[in-house]
Each structure stands twice: as structure tokens, then as C-alpha cells.
Design a protein around this motif. Structure first.
Motif, PDB file in Angstrom:
ATOM      1  N   PRO A  15      43.862  45.409  45.294  1.00 23.31           N
ATOM      2  CA  PRO A  15      42.633  45.984  44.498  1.00 23.31           C
ATOM      3  C   PRO A  15      41.779  44.923  44.354  1.00 23.31           C
ATOM      4  N   ILE A  20      39.372  42.519  42.677  1.00 23.65           N
ATOM      5  CA  ILE A  20      39.560  41.668  41.548  1.00 23.65           C
ATOM      6  C   ILE A  20      38.476  41.051  40.887  1.00 23.65           C
ATOM      7  N   LYS A  21      38.210  41.134  39.743  1.00 26.80           N
ATOM      8  CA  LYS A  21      36.974  40.534  39.186  1.00 26.80           C
ATOM      9  C   LYS A  21      37.066  39.128  38.717  1.00 26.80           C
ATOM     10  N   VAL A  22      36.290  38.200  39.225  1.00 24.41           N
ATOM     11  CA  VAL A  22      36.193  36.894  38.605  1.00 24.41           C
ATOM     12  C   VAL A  22      35.003  36.579  37.955  1.00 24.41           C
ATOM     13  N   PRO A  23      35.179  35.594  36.910  1.00 24.83           N
ATOM     14  CA  PRO A  23      33.900  35.036  36.028  1.00 24.83           C
ATOM     15  C   PRO A  23      32.822  34.840  36.981  1.00 24.83           C
ATOM     16  N   SER A  59      35.103  34.671  45.091  1.00 24.91           N
ATOM     17  CA  SER A  59      36.483  34.798  45.595  1.00 24.91           C
ATOM     18  C   SER A  59      36.566  34.910  47.274  1.00 24.91           C
ATOM     19  N   GLN A  86      39.896  34.250  49.283  1.00 22.17           N
ATOM     20  CA  GLN A  86      41.114  34.848  49.491  1.00 22.17           C
ATOM     21  C   GLN A  86      41.885  35.191  48.126  1.00 22.17           C
ATOM     22  N   ILE A  87      42.802  36.259  48.418  1.00 22.98           N
ATOM     23  CA  ILE A  87      43.676  36.537  47.277  1.00 22.98           C
ATOM     24  C   ILE A  87      45.309  36.564  47.655  1.00 22.98           C
TER      25      ILE A  87
END
Ligand SMILES: [Mn+2]
Ligand SMILES: [Mn+2]
Ligand SMILES: [Zn+2]
Ligand SMILES: [Zn+2]
Lengths: 137, 137
Positions: free
Chosen positions: A111, A113-116, A121, A123-124
Motif C-alpha cells: 500500500p 506509505i506516508k512518510v514525514p 521514499s 523503495q519499500i
DNA sequence: AAACCCATGCAATAGAAGTGCATTTTTATG
DNA sequence: CATAAAAATGCACTTCTATTGCATGGGTTT
């Protein structure tokens, strides 16, 4: 239906006996394989050759590398037309705490993904651990 | 405000000079630390002691262990009242491809992940890689 | 004080990953 | 086909992280 030779050639990977064998081994395996798994399957071959073969496959993007948290890198064939690089195409991986096997859940994409703020972002890696379908019964 | 001594005692960890120092080191560090980081900070101490100290902290759940995909285990203090075990409480981790540091995003919990029928999810490891706020500018 | 527990230190090992170099095999070229 | 070049393979060795066995020593308990 593409032959293995065609798959390799389409990615500019020279066809050799060893490469065909390792490709076939990975294709038949339903779970991700460690280098040590491959070693056991081809005891006549040298570890370095297996290591470099898999490395070539990864670099040419017909195999993806999985870090499931066990500390041992696992490998699995990419899906057709997979673009391992593109973030939105990545599926998640499942590691069974009981049988210790790692499975590509290719139908389960990661899904968003939110980052600050300020973080970018690229890669996950998402690994779910628990009991696989064979071990949960 | 709890003292470090109280934190340790509340988890049944004997207070020693070494343990206080390592705890303080981790508390002051804004990013996750490797064993090797800790070694560099305490060159007089033996590696094994550092290793076992951190291991104790992990087992007693005042430190959590992070696998960010670099192949090197990182450690960070747990948040207060953290329950590392419980799936829904887990935050995600960010690994910067530039400065190579790993950060706990404690405010970013891991979203609910669906797994196929028959699979039971027990833990989730989610690592986002990219550029951190310091490196993205 | 004595007995005990456990943290610490030292040495050694395991295990995965990676590299340098020699040799063989394959491919390209005339 | 002969030969040179390039690439793959094999062997030995190294690096690095993680982990364990055993001896020692300081602190705790009775
Ligand atoms: Mn996969
Ligand atoms: Mn964390
Ligand atoms: Zn299983
Ligand atoms: Zn950074």
C-alpha cells in the motif's frame, strides 16, 4: 510461451548450462531460495559460480532479492514484466515462523506509505511474518 | 520522569555501569545504532559485553531490533509503553540511501496488511528507503 | 565470611558474503 | 578452421557480523 533461453537472451544474459539449471530450479520452487538451497541442489557446482549466477540474474532483473529479516538473503524469479525497481509494483513477502519459508505474495501489492515532510521514499520492503497456509492448520 | 535506573529495574535488568552507559548512548542518539557504533563509542569495553548488553535490552523489551535491509542489525530504544510484540503498535523505519542512517518513524504506524486466506500475520517489518530530511534538500 | 549468581573479558568459531586470480569454455574474427 | 578475445567457471582466501565456551571477578544473599 517463452522458453528459458528466450527469457535469458531477452535480458542479454548468455545462456549456459548452469544458468539454465538454476533458472529452472528457481522456477520450480514455490518459495524463495537461499544461496545455500541452491548449493544443496547443485553440489557439483562451485559456490562462487552459483553466487555469481544469481547475482547476474538480480542485476538483469529476472530475479529479485528478498530480505525477510532472517539475515539470509533469499531469491525468487520475478513475475513476467515485473519492474522490481518501480515502487508501486512491489509485492509483499511472507515469512513463516514455523516452516521458515518465504513466499512472494505477488497479488498483494504494497500500500501507499506516508512518510514525514522532507523524506523521499524510493523503495519499500514489507515483510509479514506469521504462519503460512500449510502451517496454520 | 523516570531515571534510567528505574527503567532498568522495572524490567528486571540489573543496573551496571556498562548498561547505564549504553542506555544513555542509545537515548542520546537520534538514529538507530549498530553494534559497531556502540563499539566505537566504548572502545575500552569488550565487544561481547556490548553484544550481550544489547541482547539483554532486546529480550527485556527496552530496545527494539531493526532490520533495515543493509544486512547489519540496528538497535533503538523503544518508546515508553511500547509493546514491540503487538502488531498494531509497530511503527515503520526509514533508511536513508545517502547518509546510510536508519530512523524510527514512531508516529507512522504500519497500516493494516491483508494476507491470503490461511495465512496468519504475527509481525510486520516495514522499511522505507530513500532520502531523509537532511539529505533531500 | 562463605556461597552463589551473574556480568564481564578473552578466545575461538560459525556462517554469509565477497574478491583475486588461474583455468576453462564460449564467442567473435580473420 | 584457426586463433584471439571475452566471458564463465573453479579454487583459495578474505572480510565482516554474529555467536558461544569458558575463566574470572564483583556484587548479592544467606
Ligand atoms: Mn517476491
Ligand atoms: Mn524503531
Ligand atoms: Zn509455514
Ligand atoms: Zn540521510
Amino acid at each position: 510461451m517463452e522458453t528459458i533461453e528466450q527469457v535469458l537472451e531477452s535480458k542479454n544474459i548468455r545462456v549456459t548450462a548452469m544458468r539454465l539449471l538454476i533458472y529452472k530450479f528457481l522456477a520450480e520452487k514455490q518459495v524463495a531460495a537461499t544461496l545455500s538451497d541452491i548449493e544443496k541442489a547443485f553440489e557439483k557446482a562451485d559456490r562462487t559460480t552459483l553466487y555469481r549466477t544469481v547475482k547476474t540474474f538480480v542485476e538483469k532483473a529476472i530475479v529479485h532479492q528478498i530480505d525477510d529479516g532472517t539475515g539470509i538473503t533469499k531469491y525468487a524469479l520475478c513475475e513476467q514484466d515485473c519492474s522490481c525497481e518501480i515502487e508501486t509494483d512491489l509485492h509483499l513477502h511472507f515469512h513463516c515462523n514455523n516452516c521458515n519459508e518465504t513466499i512472494c505474495l505477488t497479488d498483494h501489492k504494497i500500500p501507499k506509505i506516508k512518510v514525514p515532510d522532507g523524506f523521499i521514499s524510493e523503495q519499500i520492503n514489507l515483510v509479514v511474518k506469521g504462519l503460512c497456509d500449510k502451517c496454520s492448520a
